[in-house]
Design a protein around this motif. Structure first.
Motif, PDB file in Angstrom:
ATOM      1  N   LEU A  48      -7.038   9.054   8.451  1.00 19.13           N
ATOM      2  CA  LEU A  48      -7.110   8.232   7.297  1.00 19.13           C
ATOM      3  C   LEU A  48      -6.674   6.820   7.694  1.00 19.13           C
ATOM      4  O   LEU A  48      -7.567   5.889   7.179  1.00 19.13           O
ATOM      5  CB  LEU A  48      -6.054   8.768   6.256  1.00 19.13           C
ATOM      6  CG  LEU A  48      -6.017   9.780   5.467  1.00 19.13           C
ATOM      7  CD1 LEU A  48      -5.152  10.140   4.570  1.00 19.13           C
ATOM      8  CD2 LEU A  48      -7.668   9.574   4.505  1.00 19.13           C
ATOM      9  N   ARG A  49      -5.880   6.299   8.556  1.00 15.90           N
ATOM     10  CA  ARG A  49      -5.638   5.020   8.845  1.00 15.90           C
ATOM     11  C   ARG A  49      -6.851   4.283   9.447  1.00 15.90           C
ATOM     12  O   ARG A  49      -7.086   3.162   9.264  1.00 15.90           O
ATOM     13  CB  ARG A  49      -4.304   4.761   9.518  1.00 15.90           C
ATOM     14  CG  ARG A  49      -2.830   5.251   8.615  1.00 15.90           C
ATOM     15  CD  ARG A  49      -1.883   4.798   9.353  1.00 15.90           C
ATOM     16  NE  ARG A  49      -1.658   5.395  10.765  1.00 15.90           N
ATOM     17  CZ  ARG A  49      -0.452   5.211  11.390  1.00 15.90           C
ATOM     18  NH1 ARG A  49       0.536   4.633  10.664  1.00 15.90           N
ATOM     19  NH2 ARG A  49      -0.286   5.668  12.589  1.00 15.90           N
ATOM     20  N   SER A  50      -7.238   5.137  10.533  1.00 17.85           N
ATOM     21  CA  SER A  50      -8.333   4.566  11.317  1.00 17.85           C
ATOM     22  C   SER A  50      -9.727   4.513  10.525  1.00 17.85           C
ATOM     23  O   SER A  50     -10.553   3.419  10.666  1.00 17.85           O
ATOM     24  CB  SER A  50      -8.766   5.494  12.429  1.00 17.85           C
ATOM     25  OG  SER A  50      -8.884   6.777  12.006  1.00 17.85           O
ATOM     26  N   ARG A  51      -9.748   5.175   9.423  1.00 18.24           N
ATOM     27  CA  ARG A  51     -10.999   5.049   8.670  1.00 18.24           C
ATOM     28  C   ARG A  51     -10.643   3.946   7.449  1.00 18.24           C
ATOM     29  O   ARG A  51     -11.912   3.248   7.730  1.00 18.24           O
ATOM     30  CB  ARG A  51     -11.169   6.189   7.795  1.00 18.24           C
ATOM     31  CG  ARG A  51     -11.268   7.556   8.363  1.00 18.24           C
ATOM     32  CD  ARG A  51     -11.377   8.730   7.459  1.00 18.24           C
ATOM     33  NE  ARG A  51     -11.391  10.021   8.235  1.00 18.24           N
ATOM     34  CZ  ARG A  51     -11.110  11.263   7.511  1.00 18.24           C
ATOM     35  NH1 ARG A  51     -11.056  11.241   6.112  1.00 18.24           N
ATOM     36  NH2 ARG A  51     -11.426  12.292   8.144  1.00 18.24           N
ATOM     37  N   VAL A  52      -9.804   3.735   7.245  1.00 19.64           N
ATOM     38  CA  VAL A  52      -9.514   2.608   6.373  1.00 19.64           C
ATOM     39  C   VAL A  52      -9.845   1.402   7.143  1.00 19.64           C
ATOM     40  O   VAL A  52     -10.402   0.317   6.920  1.00 19.64           O
ATOM     41  CB  VAL A  52      -8.238   2.402   5.883  1.00 19.64           C
ATOM     42  CG1 VAL A  52      -7.800   1.039   5.053  1.00 19.64           C
ATOM     43  CG2 VAL A  52      -8.001   3.573   4.793  1.00 19.64           C
ATOM     44  N   ALA A  53      -9.235   1.398   8.519  1.00 18.12           N
ATOM     45  CA  ALA A  53      -9.231   0.289   9.533  1.00 18.12           C
ATOM     46  C   ALA A  53     -10.672  -0.354   9.952  1.00 18.12           C
ATOM     47  O   ALA A  53     -11.048  -1.334   9.898  1.00 18.12           O
ATOM     48  CB  ALA A  53      -8.337   0.376  10.806  1.00 18.12           C
ATOM     49  N   LEU A  54     -11.515   0.740  10.141  1.00 19.78           N
ATOM     50  CA  LEU A  54     -12.934   0.554  10.249  1.00 19.78           C
ATOM     51  C   LEU A  54     -13.629  -0.024   9.082  1.00 19.78           C
ATOM     52  O   LEU A  54     -14.473  -0.990   9.180  1.00 19.78           O
ATOM     53  CB  LEU A  54     -13.528   1.885  10.629  1.00 19.78           C
ATOM     54  CG  LEU A  54     -13.325   2.424  11.969  1.00 19.78           C
ATOM     55  CD1 LEU A  54     -13.857   3.815  12.456  1.00 19.78           C
ATOM     56  CD2 LEU A  54     -13.908   1.567  13.160  1.00 19.78           C
TER      57      LEU A  54
END
Length: 351
Positions: A48-54
């Motif tokens: 989840l966190r990496s998707r938001v960062a992208l």
């Protein structure tokens, strides 16, 4: 997957990550989950966190709720609408923005499924049966191999290719699916488009986040009761952590091989505090398992405080959730319709 294949995938991933840093707007991401139950802390730390960062960097983001894939390996599918909206609630609470990310349900995009027929013509039965996920899910289900499970890798290829995503964030265990999508894209371009690139060959953005296990040291699974859901309260979180498996040693140290349960708890706390597991182990020291569990509980509850507050707000407005999903469905369908029209054109099926 051979070591050479893995090395090549890692190299491609590093190149894609560097390109995203330079020109994020040139990339499109496809990611998503099956709505088989509430998301848990493992999902939050690993994806989840990496998707938001992208998304926040400016990558064009497509986020799939793979509702059709729920029925690939199980007879009882539960309340899919409730599970879908719960998934959407956690997406929004984590920071996925429906104005910048297209969040949609698989079943709402019929053109996506139409792409499976030409895609299936490009793979053999043997290739599908060799897919690790097909073999693992078949073994876990204890049921005969269904046509839907056999073609599961092509479902995922269609998910990726319908929107012409060029990057797919995955863990190493999901690399075979991205490799299968690359094969489908390459064969389609060669067989039906005379070498013209209709579909880009997607690149796996490999997540090197250490796998987070359940509180009993096994793979996180709601059915095993070893997960901490993102929807849990602080008290519920504390209750689960109190039951977490540890060991008999009184001094805490980070040793994944000899003390896997302790290492897993330290890894969870590290994910929410930003401090390394080894540093956290030194902080707990002779405090033992009880002090470690307090540390982990506090780290999770503090790390998820904003998420849980936002989640409660979104969860209270079912009508808004449905509106967001339907808007995303419409946007995804428009993209899929354009792709399908292009496919029909190159396959000489425009009548």
């Amino acid at each position: 997957m051979t070591s050479n294949t893995l090395d090549t995938a890692i190299e491609r991933s590093e190149q894609a990550a560097a390109s995203i840093e330079r020109t994020p707007e040139r990339h499109r991401m496809l990611t998503g989950d099956r709505p088989t139950g509430d998301l848990h802390i493992g999902h939050y730390l690993s994806s989840l966190r990496s998707r938001v960062a992208l998304q926040d960097r400016g990558v064009d983001s497509f986020v799939l709720i793979a509702d059709y894939q729920v029925i690939t390996d199980r007879e009882s599918v539960g309340r899919i609408t409730d599970s879908t909206l719960s998934l959407l609630t956690d997406y929004l609470a984590a920071g996925l923005d429906p104005a910048r990310s297209t969040i949609f349900a698989h079943s709402a995009v019929p053109q996506l499924n139409q792409l499976m027929l030409p895609f299936l013509s490009l793979v053999t039965q043997a290739e599908l049966q060799r897919n690790p996920t097909v073999k693992d899910e078949l073994a876990a289900s204890n049921r005969p191999l269904s046509g839907l499970l056999l073609t599961y890798p092509i479902h995922q290829a269609a998910d990726i290719l319908f929107c012409k995503a060029d990057v797919v964030p995955v863990g190493k265990d999901q690399l075979p699916h991205v490799e299968q999508a690359r094969v489908v894209a390459r064969r389609f371009n060669g067989r039906y488009a005379c070498g013209v690139e209709i579909f880009p060959e997607p690149v796996a953005l490999i997540n090197d986040q250490q796998i987070v296990l359940g509180t009993d040291g096994r793979k996180m699974s709601k059915s095993r009761g070893n997960v901490i859901r993102l929807a849990d309260t602080e008290d519920e979180t504390a209750k689960v952590i109190r039951k977490a498996r540890t060991d008999s040693q009184t001094t805490i140290s980070y040793d994944p091989e000899r003390r896997p349960e302790i290492a897993n708890l330290l890894t969870i706390a590290s994910g929410y505090t930003g401090r390394t597991p080894a540093v956290l182990a030194d902080e707990v020291g002779s405090g033992g398992s009880s002090a470690l569990k307090r540390l982990v509980t506090d780290a999770i509850n503090e790390g998820l405080r904003t998420h849980r507050q936002r989640r409660g707000i979104f969860a209270d407005d079912r009508a808004q959730l449905l509106e967001i999903l339907r808007d995303g469905n419409a946007r995804a369908e428009a993209v899929a319709a354009r792709t399908l029209a292009e496919v029909r054109e190159v396959m000489d099926m425009t009548y």
